[in-house]
Design an enzyme around this catalytic site. Structure first.
Site, short mmCIF file in Angstrom:
data_model
loop_
_atom_site.label_atom_id
_atom_site.label_comp_id
_atom_site.label_asym_id
_atom_site.label_seq_id
_atom_site.Cartn_x
_atom_site.Cartn_y
_atom_site.Cartn_z
CG HIS A 1 -5.72 1.26 5.52
ND1 HIS A 1 -5.20 2.18 6.42
CD2 HIS A 1 -4.63 1.22 5.04
CE1 HIS A 1 -3.94 2.69 6.56
NE2 HIS A 1 -3.60 0.63 5.78
CD GLU B 1 -4.93 -0.83 8.32
OE1 GLU B 1 -4.18 -0.15 8.42
OE2 GLU B 1 -6.47 -1.17 8.84
CG ASN C 1 -1.76 1.26 1.81
OD1 ASN C 1 -2.14 1.76 0.11
ND2 ASN C 1 -2.43 1.73 2.21
CD1 TRP C 2 2.98 0.97 -3.23
CD2 TRP C 2 2.66 2.47 -4.65
NE1 TRP C 2 3.79 0.26 -4.32
CE2 TRP C 2 4.31 1.63 -5.69
CE3 TRP C 2 3.09 3.26 -6.03
CZ2 TRP C 2 4.59 1.32 -6.43
CZ3 TRP C 2 3.63 3.37 -6.87
CH2 TRP C 2 4.48 1.91 -7.35
CE LYS C 3 0.08 2.93 5.16
NZ LYS C 3 -0.33 3.31 6.26
N GLY D 1 3.03 -1.71 4.50
CA GLY D 1 2.43 -0.05 3.89
C GLY D 1 4.17 0.34 3.71
N GLY D 2 5.23 1.26 4.70
CA GLY D 2 6.19 1.89 4.57
C GLY D 2 7.41 1.32 3.62
#
Length: 253
Positions: free
Chosen positions: A97, A169, A9-11, A236-237
């Site tokens: 999310h 999450e 997930n690049w956000k 994520g990151g």
């Protein structure tokens, strides 16, 4: 029996050029996905077509949107429908999310409508659930997550559920300095699977992929993915660094 998935997930990060370079770096790593393994790249909306183009000749690689709207079409300026996403070849859509729930006040009822839109257009939702720190400290996380599942997924049929991926999450372990242990992850994943079994039957639960979305990194992904009920990760990151993302994907095997 069920798919093993690593989704990145690049956000709201990267320019188009940076995103294209990231995907190319991942593809050039020479990953060999085994049967039943998938890699999903969830880019910002403007990059979906480019990502689809780059990945189209790589079996096992798929594209996800990070959200969609709860209505089919209409006067909803700035929103993107599931039908639009389907029309450009998107495969998955992340829904619910924790950031969407917190910053945009997305309710379980709204997410149920989004689930319906995604499934009606032949896409696969990655449905996120999980508890904040106060709920974990009160030790009521099971009730909290059970309510999320009930209010957003329990209206589905067993056939519809086959196209749903769940991502857990632990919000309290994301960016807080706290860490969810593999035992805590396994406990919640097993609980989620038990809830699915109670509602939809044991067979449906055994075929539902449940991903871990709590700051998985190359250093802990192997231990997490080794848990009986953890079927991969929503990253994520670490998905923004090609070497880290590739290393996490390799932990699926």
């Amino acid at each position: 029996m069920r798919k093993k998935i690593v989704a990145g997930n690049w956000k709201m990060n990267l320019t188009l050029a940076q995103g294209e370079q990231l995907i190319n770096d991942i593809l050039q790593a020479g990953l060999k996905l085994e049967e039943g393994q998938e890699v999903v790249v969830a880019t910002p909306f403007p990059y979906l077509l480019k990502a689809k183009s780059l990945l189209k000749n790589y079996p096992g690689f798929y594209v996800a949107a990070q959200n969609c709207y709860s209505e089919k079409s209409g006067a909803y300026t700035g929103e993107v429908s599931a039908e639009m996403l389907q029309s450009i070849g998107v495969d998955y859509v992340i829904l619910g999310h924790s950031e969407r729930r917190e910053y945009f006040q997305e309710s379980n009822a709204m997410l149920a409508k989004k689930i319906d839109q995604v499934l009606a257009n032949g896409l696969k939702p990655i449905f996120c659930c999980g508890e904040p720190l106060a709920i974990r400290q009160a030790e009521t996380q099971n009730d909290y997550v059970a309510k999320q599942l009930e209010e957003s997924l329990y209206h589905l049929t067993v056939e519809q559920l086959k196209n749903v991926v769940i991502a857990y999450e632990p919000i309290w372990a994301i960016g807080t300095g706290l860490t969810a242990s593999s035992a805590q992850a396994q406990d919640m994943h097993a609980f989620i699977r038990s809830q699915i079994a109670n509602k939809f039957g044991r067979e449906a639960a055994l075929h539902t992929s449940i991903l871990y979305g709590g700051s998985a990194k190359p250093g802990n992904a192997g231990e997490l993915f080794g848990c009986a009920d953890v079927d991969g990760g929503l990253i994520g990151g670490a998905s923004l660094v090609a070497a880290d993302f590739v290393a996490i994907i390799q932990k699926l095997s």
